[in-house]
Structure formats: structure tokens, C-alpha cells
Design an enzyme around this catalytic site. Structure first.
Site, PDB file in Angstrom:
ATOM      1  N   ASP A 178      38.554  21.638  37.871  1.00 15.45           N
ATOM      2  CA  ASP A 178      39.994  21.890  37.781  1.00 15.45           C
ATOM      3  C   ASP A 178      40.740  20.555  37.890  1.00 15.45           C
ATOM      4  O   ASP A 178      40.407  19.704  38.716  1.00 15.45           O
ATOM      5  CB  ASP A 178      40.441  22.840  38.898  1.00 15.45           C
ATOM      6  N   ILE A 179      41.762  20.401  37.077  1.00 15.67           N
ATOM      7  CA  ILE A 179      42.502  19.135  37.041  1.00 15.67           C
ATOM      8  C   ILE A 179      43.355  18.957  38.303  1.00 15.67           C
ATOM      9  O   ILE A 179      43.674  17.829  38.682  1.00 15.67           O
ATOM     10  CB  ILE A 179      43.356  19.069  35.748  1.00 15.67           C
TER      11      ILE A 179
ATOM     12  N   ASN B 129      42.391  35.084  38.706  1.00 15.31           N
ATOM     13  CA  ASN B 129      43.789  35.504  38.657  1.00 15.31           C
ATOM     14  C   ASN B 129      44.025  36.229  37.342  1.00 15.31           C
ATOM     15  O   ASN B 129      43.592  35.761  36.283  1.00 15.31           O
ATOM     16  CB  ASN B 129      44.712  34.287  38.763  1.00 15.31           C
TER      17      ASN B 129
ATOM     18  N   GLY C 299      49.260  36.062  39.147  1.00 21.55           N
ATOM     19  CA  GLY C 299      49.659  34.654  39.114  1.00 21.55           C
ATOM     20  C   GLY C 299      48.864  33.836  38.118  1.00 21.55           C
ATOM     21  O   GLY C 299      48.735  32.618  38.268  1.00 21.55           O
ATOM     22  N   GLN C 300      48.367  34.483  37.069  1.00 21.39           N
ATOM     23  CA  GLN C 300      47.577  33.762  36.057  1.00 21.39           C
ATOM     24  C   GLN C 300      48.489  32.856  35.243  1.00 21.39           C
ATOM     25  O   GLN C 300      49.499  33.322  34.696  1.00 21.39           O
ATOM     26  CB  GLN C 300      46.878  34.767  35.132  1.00 21.39           C
TER      27      GLN C 300
ATOM     28  N   HIS D  91      39.386  33.005  33.144  1.00 18.58           N
ATOM     29  CA  HIS D  91      38.623  31.963  33.834  1.00 18.58           C
ATOM     30  C   HIS D  91      38.318  32.383  35.258  1.00 18.58           C
ATOM     31  O   HIS D  91      39.115  33.074  35.892  1.00 18.58           O
ATOM     32  CB  HIS D  91      39.381  30.618  33.832  1.00 18.58           C
TER      33      HIS D  91
ATOM     34  N   HIS E 147      37.675  30.819  38.881  1.00 22.35           N
ATOM     35  CA  HIS E 147      37.692  29.643  39.747  1.00 22.35           C
ATOM     36  C   HIS E 147      36.517  29.731  40.728  1.00 22.35           C
ATOM     37  O   HIS E 147      36.195  30.819  41.212  1.00 22.35           O
ATOM     38  CB  HIS E 147      38.966  29.602  40.604  1.00 22.35           C
TER      39      HIS E 147
END
Ligand code: AMP
Ligand code: ZN
Length: 117
Positions: free
Chosen positions: A31-32, A87, A93-94, A100, A102
Site C-alpha cells: 500500500d502506498i 472495504n 469506506g471503499q 482488494h 488489505h
């Protein structure tokens, strides 16, 4: 949609990412904006908007993602547990509309998943 989808662009290599894993069906990358010392995600290569858009045709890839998550977590040193989050939609809260999962972890226990009122 698939043209502009940020994760589809990562899959096509149009946007750089720190990839951890790739096969015909799945890509995993860091994740960035990590929310834990280790924070990566797994995505299906096929564009699926969210878990709410998944159907029987996605069973195999979703099963693969579930089995792959602990394997990659272990490879990244998460030997004492981790958290998976998917999410979904507005309430979930996507933010990126490409399904995806996490995977988060580190040395210390993660904070509670949700605050209780
Ligand atoms: P979500 O809120 O579940 O949709 O999560 C989207 C996640 O994608 C967030 O944790 C972002 O930090 C992450 N993200 C967004 N753009 C990128 C990118 N280019 N490379 C890696 N992760 C990203
Ligand atoms: Zn996509």
C-alpha cells in the site's frame, strides 16, 4: 472504467507499484500509504468493482486470495498474526473501486478494528 481504474493501471504496469507477488489471476503489492508497519493488498487481475459485485465466477480467485494472504504475510515476517480487510462500497469506506484485500501487521498488536460507542 477499466481504462482509468488505478488498480487496473497498476496491473498493466502503467503506474509503478512495489509488487510482492503476481500470477495469472492475482497481483499483490505494498500500500502506498501504509496504515501498519506491513501493509499490502491482494487484487484480482480481472476488474471486479467490489465484494458486493462478486459472483460465482469469482469463487476460485477469491479462494486463491484467501489462501495466498497468509503465505505472503509469512514471507513478509508476519509470524504472529495479521489482519485482512475488504472495504466494500460507500458504507465500507471503499475508496478504490477495484476489489482488494488489505493485509496489515507488524510487531505490535493492531488497534481495535472499530471503535465501539
Ligand atoms: P480502500 O479504502 O479499501 O479502497 O483502500 C484503497 C487503498 O489503496 C488505500 O489504502 C490507498 O493507500 C491504496 N492506494 C491507492 N493508490 C495506490 C497506489 N497507486 N499504490 C498502492 N496503493 C494505493
Ligand atoms: Zn480495476
Amino acid at each position: 472504467m477499466m481504462e482509468s481504474c488505478i488498480f487496473c493501471r497498476i496491473i498493466r504496469g502503467e503506474i509503478p507499484s512495489r509488487k510482492i507477488f503476481e500470477d495469472d489471476d492475482i497481483v499483490a503489492f505494498h500500500d502506498i500509504h501504509p496504515a501498519a508497519p506491513v501493509h499490502f493488498m491482494l487484487i484480482p487481475k480481472a476488474h471486479v468493482e467490489s465484494l458486493a459485485h462478486a459472483d460465482d465466477t469469482h469463487r476460485d480467485v477469491l479462494g486463491k486470495m484467501m489462501v495466498l494472504a497468509p503465505r505472503l504475510a509469512k514471507e513478509l515476517g508476519l509470524n504472529d498474526g495479521f489482519r485482512t480487510i475488504v472495504n466494500t462500497g460507500r458504507v465500507g469506506g471503499q475508496e478504490v473501486l477495484h476489489l482488494h484485500m488489505h493485509v496489515l501487521g507488524g510487531k505490535d498488536r493492531l488497534p481495535p478494528m472499530l471503535a465501539r460507542n
